[in-house]
Design an enzyme around this catalytic site. Structure first.
Site, PDB file in Angstrom:
ATOM      1  N   HIS A 161      -6.425  27.460  -2.562  1.00  0.00           N
ATOM      2  CA  HIS A 161      -8.055  28.534  -2.579  1.00  0.00           C
ATOM      3  C   HIS A 161      -8.029  28.604  -1.189  1.00  0.00           C
ATOM      4  O   HIS A 161      -9.977  28.823  -1.234  1.00  0.00           O
ATOM      5  CB  HIS A 161      -8.512  27.167  -2.842  1.00  0.00           C
ATOM      6  CG  HIS A 161      -7.984  26.398  -4.758  1.00  0.00           C
ATOM      7  ND1 HIS A 161      -8.748  25.070  -4.518  1.00  0.00           N
ATOM      8  CD2 HIS A 161      -7.521  27.021  -5.228  1.00  0.00           C
ATOM      9  CE1 HIS A 161      -8.706  24.723  -6.682  1.00  0.00           C
ATOM     10  NE2 HIS A 161      -7.902  26.035  -6.962  1.00  0.00           N
ATOM     11  N   THR A 254      -4.681  14.695  -6.482  1.00  0.00           N
ATOM     12  CA  THR A 254      -5.798  15.575  -7.240  1.00  0.00           C
ATOM     13  C   THR A 254      -5.935  14.790  -8.103  1.00  0.00           C
ATOM     14  O   THR A 254      -5.510  13.860  -8.902  1.00  0.00           O
ATOM     15  CB  THR A 254      -4.949  17.348  -7.639  1.00  0.00           C
ATOM     16  OG1 THR A 254      -5.526  17.614  -8.216  1.00  0.00           O
ATOM     17  CG2 THR A 254      -3.385  17.033  -7.674  1.00  0.00           C
ATOM     18  N   ASN A 279      -0.769   9.342  -6.731  1.00  0.00           N
ATOM     19  CA  ASN A 279      -2.342   8.831  -6.202  1.00  0.00           C
ATOM     20  C   ASN A 279      -3.051   7.619  -6.326  1.00  0.00           C
ATOM     21  O   ASN A 279      -1.739   6.072  -6.247  1.00  0.00           O
ATOM     22  CB  ASN A 279      -3.427   9.332  -7.805  1.00  0.00           C
ATOM     23  CG  ASN A 279      -4.745  10.182  -7.508  1.00  0.00           C
ATOM     24  OD1 ASN A 279      -4.677   9.043  -7.248  1.00  0.00           O
ATOM     25  ND2 ASN A 279      -4.530  11.275  -8.083  1.00  0.00           N
TER      26      ASN A 279
HETATM   27  N1  APR Z   1      -3.537   8.866  -1.903  1.00  0.00           N
HETATM   28  C1  APR Z   1      -3.373   9.454  -2.811  1.00  0.00           C
HETATM   29  N2  APR Z   1      -4.226   9.940  -3.675  1.00  0.00           N
HETATM   30  C2  APR Z   1      -5.761  10.038  -3.150  1.00  0.00           C
HETATM   31  C3  APR Z   1      -5.414   9.250  -1.870  1.00  0.00           C
HETATM   32  C4  APR Z   1      -4.959   8.559  -1.375  1.00  0.00           C
HETATM   33  N3  APR Z   1      -5.474   8.474  -0.022  1.00  0.00           N
HETATM   34  N4  APR Z   1      -7.084   9.427  -1.740  1.00  0.00           N
HETATM   35  C5  APR Z   1      -7.804   9.909  -3.604  1.00  0.00           C
HETATM   36  N5  APR Z   1      -7.002  10.008  -3.948  1.00  0.00           N
HETATM   37  C6  APR Z   1      -7.235  11.128  -5.244  1.00  0.00           C
HETATM   38  C7  APR Z   1      -7.804  10.433  -6.217  1.00  0.00           C
HETATM   39  O1  APR Z   1      -7.511   9.584  -7.225  1.00  0.00           O
HETATM   40  C8  APR Z   1      -8.587  11.639  -6.838  1.00  0.00           C
HETATM   41  O2  APR Z   1      -7.409  11.810  -8.388  1.00  0.00           O
HETATM   42  O3  APR Z   1      -7.414  11.618  -4.709  1.00  0.00           O
HETATM   43  C9  APR Z   1      -8.024  12.152  -6.170  1.00  0.00           C
HETATM   44  C10 APR Z   1      -8.998  13.609  -5.487  1.00  0.00           C
HETATM   45  O4  APR Z   1      -9.077  14.527  -6.167  1.00  0.00           O
HETATM   46  P1  APR Z   1     -10.938  15.811  -6.970  1.00  0.00           P
HETATM   47  O5  APR Z   1     -11.658  15.294  -5.930  1.00  0.00           O
HETATM   48  O6  APR Z   1     -11.181  15.874  -7.512  1.00  0.00           O
HETATM   49  O7  APR Z   1     -10.114  16.640  -5.640  1.00  0.00           O
HETATM   50  P2  APR Z   1      -9.304  17.710  -6.560  1.00  0.00           P
HETATM   51  O8  APR Z   1      -8.407  17.208  -7.797  1.00  0.00           O
HETATM   52  O9  APR Z   1      -8.300  18.625  -5.422  1.00  0.00           O
HETATM   53  O10 APR Z   1     -10.248  18.521  -7.109  1.00  0.00           O
HETATM   54  C11 APR Z   1      -9.143  20.489  -6.724  1.00  0.00           C
HETATM   55  O11 APR Z   1     -11.941  21.117  -7.386  1.00  0.00           O
HETATM   56  O12 APR Z   1     -13.459  20.941  -6.464  1.00  0.00           O
HETATM   57  C12 APR Z   1     -12.861  21.820  -6.451  1.00  0.00           C
HETATM   58  O13 APR Z   1     -11.818  22.937  -5.015  1.00  0.00           O
HETATM   59  C13 APR Z   1     -12.458  21.722  -5.157  1.00  0.00           C
HETATM   60  O14 APR Z   1      -9.833  22.450  -4.544  1.00  0.00           O
HETATM   61  C14 APR Z   1     -10.565  21.238  -5.554  1.00  0.00           C
HETATM   62  C15 APR Z   1     -10.415  21.205  -6.798  1.00  0.00           C
END
Ligand code: APR
Ligand code: ZN
Length: 310
Positions: A161, A254, A279
């Site tokens: 990204h 994620t 996660n």
């Molecule tokens: N260890 C492991 N997992 C974690 C932790 C941690 N300490 N803290 C949070 N999480 C997990 C949450 O449970 C969630 O499943 O990280 C995940 C974050 O999810 P999102 O906020 O949806 O982020 P992401 O999956 O990266 O989003 C993907 O969406 O908004 C767009 O471009 C943006 O790159 C991003 C994409």
């Protein structure tokens, strides 16, 4: 209570057996890792869909990562980017970033996954994985960086990204792209990160375009250089090829809801490979994984990859 017909096939629940995972790891030859905001959460970066990230000031943070959001108010989008850049300047790679960076060094990986390749594909735009890789490489005895780190078919890191520090000119005939680590990017953004504080009484400035970041080549308005929703991720062909050839996909921090990133694990699985999810919480389709490690990745991942004591 009605019982299920005896021939009901319930998908196997993913294993949480670390020794089993390490056995799979040791037999894997082409490993990829898909990382998301949860990888950087312990470093102080807000996630997007957890309670701490969905809103910024009173706006939907996701809408601020769209072209429509930028056209609506470049001032607001640049203040959002400035806020996140200022967070990154205070952030440090955490133990999970460092474990993945060490795992990308062939000499270290050899110990747990002999003769394997590895690429970290991150959705994050904070450059913390890049910083982690730089610090791990800097700590290696000089001259010991294996040439695989420069293996074009298996780069150690792909920031699909882009980065908060990439800026692109909006003028069609220019399109100049540059890295810019200035804090602030322009005087008008200075201090606007403080408005984010929930009890801030500061009014939200509507910064005129002429005072927003301008292209160093032609003077036109710049946009953030990261991939917005609806845009094609960087190096997507390379990423899909890596997923097609992988026999193990680690999925770290994620929610697995944003495509095309969210389909990589399914591609590996469909080709007969294994998937291991790390996660703090349940995430989309994690019941289809072979391994599911629920807990903070900053503690579980370094142990699972045996990168703690390197
Ligand atoms: N260890 C492991 N997992 C974690 C932790 C941690 N300490 N803290 C949070 N999480 C997990 C949450 O449970 C969630 O499943 O990280 C995940 C974050 O999810 P999102 O906020 O949806 O982020 P992401 O999956 O990266 O989003 C993907 O969406 O908004 C767009 O471009 C943006 O790159 C991003 C994409
Ligand atoms: Zn320009």
């Amino acid at each position: 209570m009605a019982s299920l017909p005896s021939d009901t096939h319930l998908p196997e629940m993913p294993s949480a057996d670390l020794s089993e995972f390490r056995k799979v790891l040791s037999n894997s030859k082409n490993i990829i890792c898909l990382a998301g905001a949860g990888l950087s959460a312990p470093s102080g970066m807000p996630t997007f869909r957890g309670s701490d990230g969905a809103l910024w000031r009173k706006y939907d943070a996701l809408r601020l990562s769209t072209k429509a959001g930028f056209l609506d108010s470049p001032s607001r989008v640049w203040q959002f980017e400035h806020y996140r850049r200022e967070l990154v300047f205070k952030a440090k790679p955490n133990a999970a970033h460092l474990a993945l960076a060490k795992f990308s060094i062939p000499a270290y990986r050899e110990r747990v996954a002999p003769e394997s390749t590895f690429t970290l594909i991150t959705q994050n735009v904070d450059e913390l994985s890049k910083k982690a890789l730089q610090s791990v490489k800097a700590s290696l005895p000089s001259g010991s960086i294996d040439n695989e780190l420069s293996d074009p078919d298996h780069p150690p890191l792909i920031e699909m990204h882009g980065s908060l520090f990439d800026l692109v000119c909006t003028a069609y005939e220019c399109g100049h792209r540059e890295k810019n680590y200035n804090s602030p990017l322009c005087p008008a953004l200075a201090g606007t990160e403080l408005i984010y504080e929930a009890d801030s009484k500061l009014p939200e400035p509507d910064i005129p375009k002429e005072d927003l970041p301008r292209c160093s080549k032609c003077g036109s308005l710049q946009r953030p250089g990261m991939v917005w929703f609806g845009e094609v991720p960087y190096r997507i062909d390379e990423i899909l090829k890596l997923a097609e050839n992988a026999d193990l996909c680690l999925v770290v921090g994620t929610s697995s809801v944003v495509h095309p990133a969210a389909k990589l694990a399914g591609m590996v699985k469909a080709a007969g490979g294994k998937v291991a999810v790390f996660n703090v919480d349940r995430s989309k389709r994690d019941e289809q994984a072979d391994f599911l490690f629920i807990g903070p990745s900053e503690t579980i991942l370094p142990d699972a990859l045996r990168m703690e004591d390197v």
